[in-house]
Design a protein around this motif. Structure first.
Motif, PDB file in Angstrom:
ATOM      1  N   THR A  37       1.047  -1.475  -0.237  1.00 54.69           N
ATOM      2  CA  THR A  37      -0.139  -0.160   0.208  1.00 54.69           C
ATOM      3  C   THR A  37       0.901   1.005   0.385  1.00 54.69           C
ATOM      4  OG1 THR A  37       0.010  -0.039   2.394  1.00 54.69           O
ATOM      5  CG2 THR A  37      -1.714  -1.638   1.378  1.00 54.69           C
ATOM      6  N   VAL A  38       0.318   2.116  -0.146  1.00 57.35           N
ATOM      7  CA  VAL A  38       0.597   3.419  -0.432  1.00 57.35           C
ATOM      8  C   VAL A  38       1.422   4.159   1.117  1.00 57.35           C
ATOM      9  CG1 VAL A  38       1.245   6.049  -0.407  1.00 57.35           C
ATOM     10  CG2 VAL A  38      -0.853   4.608  -2.090  1.00 57.35           C
ATOM     11  N   SER A  39       0.679   4.194   2.234  1.00 57.11           N
ATOM     12  CA  SER A  39       1.723   3.888   3.235  1.00 57.11           C
ATOM     13  C   SER A  39       2.561   3.009   3.581  1.00 57.11           C
ATOM     14  CB  SER A  39       0.101   3.772   4.405  1.00 57.11           C
ATOM     15  OG  SER A  39      -0.878   4.743   4.241  1.00 57.11           O
ATOM     16  N   MET A  40       2.424   1.718   3.324  1.00 59.76           N
ATOM     17  CA  MET A  40       3.442   1.275   3.425  1.00 59.76           C
ATOM     18  C   MET A  40       4.879   1.416   2.646  1.00 59.76           C
ATOM     19  SD  MET A  40       1.500  -2.678   3.271  1.00 59.76           S
ATOM     20  CE  MET A  40       2.829  -4.287   3.166  1.00 59.76           C
ATOM     21  N   LEU A  41       4.345   1.874   1.547  1.00 59.89           N
ATOM     22  CA  LEU A  41       5.557   2.151   0.855  1.00 59.89           C
ATOM     23  C   LEU A  41       6.226   3.479   0.943  1.00 59.89           C
ATOM     24  CD1 LEU A  41       5.955   0.981  -2.088  1.00 59.89           C
ATOM     25  CD2 LEU A  41       4.542   1.883  -3.207  1.00 59.89           C
ATOM     26  N   HIS A  74      -4.922   0.816  -1.465  1.00 66.59           N
ATOM     27  CA  HIS A  74      -4.436   0.733  -2.588  1.00 66.59           C
ATOM     28  C   HIS A  74      -3.028  -0.321  -3.083  1.00 66.59           C
ATOM     29  CE1 HIS A  74      -6.930   4.649  -4.722  1.00 66.59           C
ATOM     30  NE2 HIS A  74      -7.738   3.864  -3.407  1.00 66.59           N
ATOM     31  N   TYR A  75      -3.016  -0.678  -2.887  1.00 69.84           N
ATOM     32  CA  TYR A  75      -1.918  -1.828  -3.613  1.00 69.84           C
ATOM     33  C   TYR A  75      -1.340  -1.678  -4.480  1.00 69.84           C
ATOM     34  CZ  TYR A  75      -3.190  -4.504   1.014  1.00 69.84           C
ATOM     35  OH  TYR A  75      -2.746  -4.862   2.218  1.00 69.84           O
ATOM     36  N   TYR A  76       0.255  -1.262  -4.900  1.00 65.54           N
ATOM     37  CA  TYR A  76       0.274  -1.417  -6.088  1.00 65.54           C
ATOM     38  C   TYR A  76       1.108  -2.183  -6.168  1.00 65.54           C
ATOM     39  CZ  TYR A  76      -0.956   3.726  -6.474  1.00 65.54           C
ATOM     40  OH  TYR A  76      -1.317   5.106  -6.684  1.00 65.54           O
ATOM     41  N   GLN A  77       1.477  -2.738  -7.695  1.00 59.90           N
ATOM     42  CA  GLN A  77       2.014  -4.010  -7.511  1.00 59.90           C
ATOM     43  C   GLN A  77       3.362  -3.454  -9.212  1.00 59.90           C
ATOM     44  OE1 GLN A  77      -1.354  -5.441  -9.404  1.00 59.90           O
ATOM     45  NE2 GLN A  77      -1.414  -6.448  -6.992  1.00 59.90           N
TER      46      GLN A  77
END
Lengths: 119, 119
Positions: A37-41, A74-77
């Motif tokens: 997710t954006v926060s994790m990223l 929102h999961y980014y891949q």
DNA sequence: AGAATTTGTAAGACATCGCTAACGTATGTT
DNA sequence: AACATACGTTAGCGATGTCTTACAAATTCT
């Protein structure tokens, strides 16, 4: 003609431009570990989350990442396929650069061998 | 801290930045054909010669070209070694990208085979 | 419904980029 | 010496990039 401004740069979505910024490369490095997710990223970076969001927009336009919305997250891949464009461009210089690129060829062979061994 | 401006970008000489501009990539493409003076180099472009000169400065700082002055002409030569940095970075994504990169591996093998055949 | 969470977007400040025009410097030519 | 050629450098401009703060939208929780 006194000033026919051209500014022939940065067609939207250009992959070379996308990877030109160190933060965006680090984002891709992180995404190589798995979707986030954006926060994790954003966590390890010192810039604000909106700044990360803006970098992600650029990566999206270049096709280097994809997004999958699950609830409010929102999961980014990573979608590395378009890196091929860079790869191909550089490989044109192989002839001028035999030693280094042979090394890389060996490196790729090794990676592939490991993969086959695992699979 | 209310506003400690960082702007963590573009360390001088960064190779990714150097190849981010299409004109600079085309300059390298041309130099792959052989060394050239600035005027020869600038000929196919629609921008002025000083603009080319400025692009060459950036390429010089990145180490991707070298200069050799002979009389009043400055011959620029390609030095592709630093492209290795980009190559290596991209190759880290190989695992996520087996098909395309295998294709490239074949491509490199082919190039090498041709080279060996030529002697 | 109301509050909290997660994210994107907009506005604005500020730096940097990319270009041109003008000029300076070094080398070669007559 | 005077001029021409090849190139780099500078100043200044408009455009673009990167960031922050503030806000809007969607989803989840209580």
């Amino acid at each position: 003609m006194p000033s026919t401004r051209k500014t022939t740069n940065n067609a939207a979505g250009d992959v070379f431009t996308a990877v030109a910024h160190p933060v965006r490369r680090q984002i891709l490095d992180r995404l190589a570990l798995g979707e986030m997710t954006v926060s994790m990223l954003a966590e390890p970076f010192e810039i604000t989350r909106p700044a990360i969001s803006q970098h992600l927009s650029i990566l999206l336009e270049s096709g280097l990442v994809a997004i999958e919305k699950r609830g409010r997250e929102h999961y980014y891949q990573i979608r590395p396929d378009n890196l091929n464009e860079i790869y191909r461009w550089i490989s044109h210089f192989e002839r001028l650069w035999p030693e280094k690129l042979d090394d890389l060829g060996d490196y790729l062979d090794k990676l592939k061998a490991e993969e086959d061994a695992e699979g």
